[in-house]
Design a protein around this motif. Structure first.
Motif, short mmCIF file in Angstrom:
data_model
loop_
_atom_site.label_atom_id
_atom_site.label_comp_id
_atom_site.label_asym_id
_atom_site.label_seq_id
_atom_site.Cartn_x
_atom_site.Cartn_y
_atom_site.Cartn_z
N ARG A 11 34.63 34.92 35.78
CA ARG A 11 35.22 35.14 37.11
C ARG A 11 36.71 34.82 37.09
N LYS B 59 38.77 35.15 34.67
CA LYS B 59 39.49 36.26 34.04
C LYS B 59 39.68 37.39 35.03
N LYS B 60 38.65 37.61 35.83
CA LYS B 60 38.60 38.74 36.74
C LYS B 60 39.45 38.50 37.99
N ASN B 61 39.38 37.28 38.52
CA ASN B 61 40.01 36.99 39.81
C ASN B 61 40.56 35.57 39.82
N GLU C 9 43.32 34.52 41.17
CA GLU C 9 44.05 34.23 42.41
C GLU C 9 43.24 33.34 43.36
N GLU D 274 30.91 31.84 42.57
CA GLU D 274 31.43 32.61 41.43
C GLU D 274 31.22 34.11 41.62
N THR E 175 33.14 35.59 44.79
CA THR E 175 34.59 35.74 44.69
C THR E 175 34.97 36.58 43.47
N TRP E 176 33.99 37.29 42.96
CA TRP E 176 34.21 38.13 41.77
C TRP E 176 35.27 39.19 42.07
N LYS E 177 35.15 39.79 43.26
CA LYS E 177 36.17 40.75 43.69
C LYS E 177 36.35 40.61 45.20
N ARG E 178 37.33 41.31 45.74
CA ARG E 178 37.59 41.23 47.18
C ARG E 178 36.37 41.74 47.95
N THR E 179 35.91 40.96 48.93
CA THR E 179 34.76 41.38 49.71
C THR E 179 34.86 40.76 51.10
N GLN F 96 38.57 35.17 52.12
CA GLN F 96 37.70 34.88 50.99
C GLN F 96 38.16 33.61 50.27
#
Ligand SMILES: [Zn+2]
Length: 275
Positions: free
Chosen positions: A77, A79-81, A83, A140, A143-147, A160
């Motif tokens: 996670r 690595k992916k997000n 921020e 985890e 918050t993997w991607k914007r939702t 988020q």
């Protein structure tokens, strides 16, 4: 309360030696790949050593499932997000407070069960782990991607990563986290299988929602003086944050501990009601 006679003999010594040796190897590797801070490594060594030696494979598999899968998930996670990390009090690397908040109840239960064995202790152990695993995976995976994220109290949209937020993906993550713990203990389960799955999964998801509830109500929140974001962190945008709301002593670790305790209490109540 009769302490088992094996406490005094070689058998126990060998178990302790084996348990703490395996704990040492796992902790050493985890520290190397940065799953744990130094203080987290020391706490995990004592906690895992106790669980491995006194609980054997039956108690070791669930905590290892939680620890290894959650640590990998945190790394992926990140690595992916990356921020979103700015909101959290703790990064994915576990320190000793976090280790004890997540596994402390398990440590007490394994000792208790060793002194006075009872299948109920194992179910309580699985439920407290299901709660922390559900909560960790909800965060985890959520918050993997914007939702779209909503406040657990009033379902109003919130940003988020803010404590007390829930999302559809996060709830799915909580379900997966609970199920992972269900499967990890399945070979040693003493209940009818459907009942087992329902009880552990429910306790886990309950614990995860309870965590969000505490996050939305009493957990200490700070505000960044630079970007005005609400965060669990003491430092944001490189500067110290100011107290914003909540009870100052209820930090993220305290919330995690209470969430794991709630998972344990829920299964005790459910088993009492069912019998
Ligand atoms: Zn900021």
């Amino acid at each position: 309360m009769q302490i088992p006679s094996i406490l005094s003999n070689e058998f126990l010594f060998n178990h302790l030696l084996l348990g703490f040796s395996i704990a040492f190897i796992i902790v050493f590797l985890s520290y190397k790949v940065k799953f744990l801070t130094l203080s987290g490594s020391v706490a995990t060594f004592f906690l895992a050593g106790t669980i491995f030696s006194l609980g054997g494979i039956k108690w070791s598999v669930p905590i290892l499932t939680f620890f290894i899968l959650s640590s990998i998930l945190s790394k992926l996670r990140k690595k992916k997000n990356a921020e979103i990390e700015l909101f959290f009090e703790k990064s994915g690397v576990r320190d000793y407070f976090q280790v004890l908040a997540n596994g402390g109840i398990g440590g007490v239960l394994v000792i208790w069960n060793f002194i006075s064995p009872n299948e109920l202790f194992y179910l309580i152990y699985l439920s407290s782990l299901a709660a922390v695993c559900a909560d960790t995976w909800a965060t985890e995976i959520g918050t993997w991607k914007r939702t779209a994220t909503y406040n657990v109290l009033n379902f109003k949209p919130i940003e988020q990563g803010v404590s007390g937020g829930i999302s559809v993906i996060g709830t799915f993550g909580a379900l997966l986290g609970s199920l992972a713990i269900c499967f990890s203990g399945i070979f040693w389960n003493s209940l009818p299988i459907t009942q087992y799955f329902l009880l552990i999964t429910f306790s886990g998801i309950f614990g995860s929602f309870f965590d969000s509830f505490l996050g939305a109500t009493v957990q200490a929140q700070s505000k960044c003086n630079i970007c005005s974001k609400i965060t669990e962190r003491d430092i944001h945008c490189g500067k110290e944050t100011n107290y914003h709301s909540g009870l100052r002593w209820i930090n993220n670790d305290m919330v995690n501990f209470l969430s794991s305790a709630s998972g344990a209490l829920v299964i005790i109540l459910l088993i009492k009601i069912l019998n």
